[in-house]
Design an enzyme around this catalytic site. Structure first.
Site, mmCIF file in Angstrom:
data_model
loop_
_atom_site.group_PDB
_atom_site.id
_atom_site.type_symbol
_atom_site.label_atom_id
_atom_site.label_comp_id
_atom_site.label_asym_id
_atom_site.label_seq_id
_atom_site.Cartn_x
_atom_site.Cartn_y
_atom_site.Cartn_z
ATOM 1 N N LEU A 88 0.839 -1.199 0.000
ATOM 2 C CA LEU A 88 0.000 0.000 0.000
ATOM 3 C C LEU A 88 0.875 1.251 0.000
ATOM 4 O O LEU A 88 0.508 2.269 0.563
ATOM 5 C CB LEU A 88 -0.935 0.002 1.217
ATOM 6 C CG LEU A 88 -2.081 -1.017 1.193
ATOM 7 C CD1 LEU A 88 -2.925 -0.908 2.451
ATOM 8 C CD2 LEU A 88 -2.977 -0.833 -0.038
ATOM 9 N N CYS A 139 8.342 -8.502 -13.554
ATOM 10 C CA CYS A 139 7.190 -9.389 -13.331
ATOM 11 C C CYS A 139 5.832 -8.697 -13.474
ATOM 12 O O CYS A 139 5.041 -9.076 -14.327
ATOM 13 C CB CYS A 139 7.306 -10.017 -11.955
ATOM 14 S SG CYS A 139 8.860 -10.888 -11.750
ATOM 15 N N LYS A 160 13.481 -1.139 -7.735
ATOM 16 C CA LYS A 160 13.217 -1.079 -6.291
ATOM 17 C C LYS A 160 14.559 -1.284 -5.582
ATOM 18 O O LYS A 160 15.530 -1.727 -6.213
ATOM 19 C CB LYS A 160 12.204 -2.139 -5.867
ATOM 20 C CG LYS A 160 12.697 -3.558 -6.033
ATOM 21 C CD LYS A 160 11.726 -4.525 -5.401
ATOM 22 C CE LYS A 160 12.280 -5.941 -5.431
ATOM 23 N NZ LYS A 160 11.419 -6.887 -4.801
#
Ligand code: UGA
Length: 442
Positions: free
Chosen positions: A254, A264, A324
């Site tokens: 979230l 992916c 990331k």
């Protein structure tokens, strides 16, 4: 048990190393000769925390070896995992040619029973095609099984995920295949006490696409809510916390930001949509997920443009190139969206990333990289944060302000607190957090 893994990408290499670590005897096969040579020299083709040590340890112990030959891999083990790539192919659907080739070559080389396990992310009912292919290329009437065992590991925490999975999903339809897979996973199931789920093969295949699509949907949902927050003075961090404590929703995934990337989610959401279209059900919900994801990037670009007005000749420090933290992977990373556009608009770019520089440089050669975030930000007209690396989170804000020419920070990962940033004199724009903004009724 002896196991062959075909494909030494993130999934194949981590799976191979993990299986050898729990005592199996593993051969990893890849048709990329230079990659296999590197692995034999114990050089890792990817960065993944803990992987190098684990590979070295198991190669030395004689439990892990590498080869370029599927024939050798087929002779080596009864169980063969397919962990080759399924990149977007013609018209964006997953390209199954690598998976098909493994099936074909295994069939051509097997002399006795083999269990072929789909580890790569595949479209539902790939197992049917794989079986047909095997039957076509098998010379004699040798028995075989196909199973599905989707992977749920995340880059950056792949080793931890492999030893402590939330669940292991196995799609299998013969007692022999089921027994072999149970035996392989027994040490992990015992030590992690995770759920071991056996289901039919189509369900296992579908579980993977449904899981990744759901997670992508969660991210797009929170990103959509962040836009409403920006228009109403609500704070997305507080809203996410407020909804996430409901166990039915859950706290994870979230975090609003510049949208999801990586090898992916973008590919899997796309493949799932196409699969739905093919079987006659339009997954419009996921089409919206994709739109929100793209829109989020455009929105951040507009924020940068708004603060700088003219981008030409402006020095922009970009912090983070990987999709990331914890990985050097730049596939579908937000940086690949922003940097070409900024270059096109003639901005002067200074880049920083602790490990993804080399991979990024292969795609956009000749750009300027800096060793630390502060060096990168020196004399910049604005900072653009695209990856929430710890080095960015731990930036000394006083020093940051001192080195910048203009204290503009456009934060695509909500790393800092808006109120504090404003107090310190920054012009700080992040995602879904504009405290004090009056309700915008337009
Ligand atoms: C994802 C899944 O999380 C794994 O379970 C799955 O096995 C893997 O894909 C795969 O199919 O191989 P991964 O792509 O490594 O793993 O990365 P994630 O940690 O899931 O993050 C994906 C993207 O979503 C990143 O760009 C991240 O920044 C973004 N994200 C994630 C958000 O923007 N907000 C969040 O709250 C969480």
């Amino acid at each position: 048990m002896k196991i062959t893994i075909v494909g030494t990408g993130y999934v194949g290499l981590v799976t191979g190393a993990t299986f050898s670590e729990i005592g199996h005897n593993v051969m990893c096969v890849d048709n990329d000769e230079s990659k296999v040579k590197k692995l034999k020299r114990l050089e890792m083709p990817i960065y993944e925390e803990g992987l190098e040590d684990m590979v070295k340890r198991n190669v030395k112990a004689g439990r892990l070896s590498f080869s370029t030959s599927i024939k050798e891999g087929t002779e080596f083990a009864t169980v063969i995992f397919i962990a080759v790539g399924t990149p977007p192919g013609y018209k964006g659907e997953a390209n199954m040619s690598y998976v098909e080739r493994v099936g074909r070559e295994v069939a051509e080389n097997m002399k006795s029973y083999r269990l072929l396990v789909e580890k790569s992310t595949v479209i539902v009912n790939t197992n049917q095609q794989l079986k047909r292919t095997m039957n076509k290329y098998l010379e004699d009437d040798i028995p075989f099984d196909v199973a599905s065992n989707p992977e749920f590991l995340r880059e950056g925490t792949a080793i931890k995920d492999a030893f402590h999975p939330d669940r292991i999903v196995v799609g299998v339809e013969s007692p022999q295949g089921a027994k072999l897979l149970r035996e392989i996973y027994e040490p992990i199931v015992t030590s992690s006490k995770c759920e071991y789920l056996e289901m039919n093969i189509a369900s296992a295949e579908l579980t993977k696409h449904a899981a990744n699509s759901f997670l992508a949907m969660k991210i797009s949902f929170i990103n959509a809510v962040s836009r409403i927050c920006e228009m109403t003075g609500a704070d997305i961090k507080q809203v996410a916390h407020g909804i996430g404590l409901d166990e039915r929703i859950g706290k994870s995934f979230l975090y609003a930001g510049v949208g999801y990337g990586g090898s992916c989610f973008p590919k899997d959401v796309d493949a799932f949509i196409r699969m739905g279209d093919e079987v006659g059900y339009s997954l419009n919900i996921l089409k919206e997920v994709q739109k929100i994801n793209i829109n989020q990037r455009e929105h951040m670009m507009r924020k940068l443009q708004h603060e700088l007005w003219v981008l030409e000749d402006k020095v922009i420090a970009v912090l983070g190139l990987a999709f990331k933290p914890g990985t050097d992977d730049v596939r579908e990373a937000p940086s690949l969206y922003f940097i070409p556009q900024l270059l096109e608009r003639k901005a002067k770019l200074k880049l920083w990333d602790p490990i993804a520089r080399e991979k990024f440089d292969q795609i956009h050669p000749g750009l300027s990289y800096f060793k630390t975030p502060l060096e990168c930000c020196k004399d910049a007209d604005a900072v653009l944060i695209l990856t929430e690396w710890p080095e960015v989170r731990n930036l000394d804000l006083k020093k940051l302000k001192d080195v910048l020419k203009v204290p503009i920070v456009i934060d695509g990962r909500n790393v800092f607190e808006p109120v504090e940033m404003e107090k310190r004199g920054f012009i700080y724009k992040c995602v879904g957090r504009e405290p004090g903004k009056p309700i915008d009724k337009k």
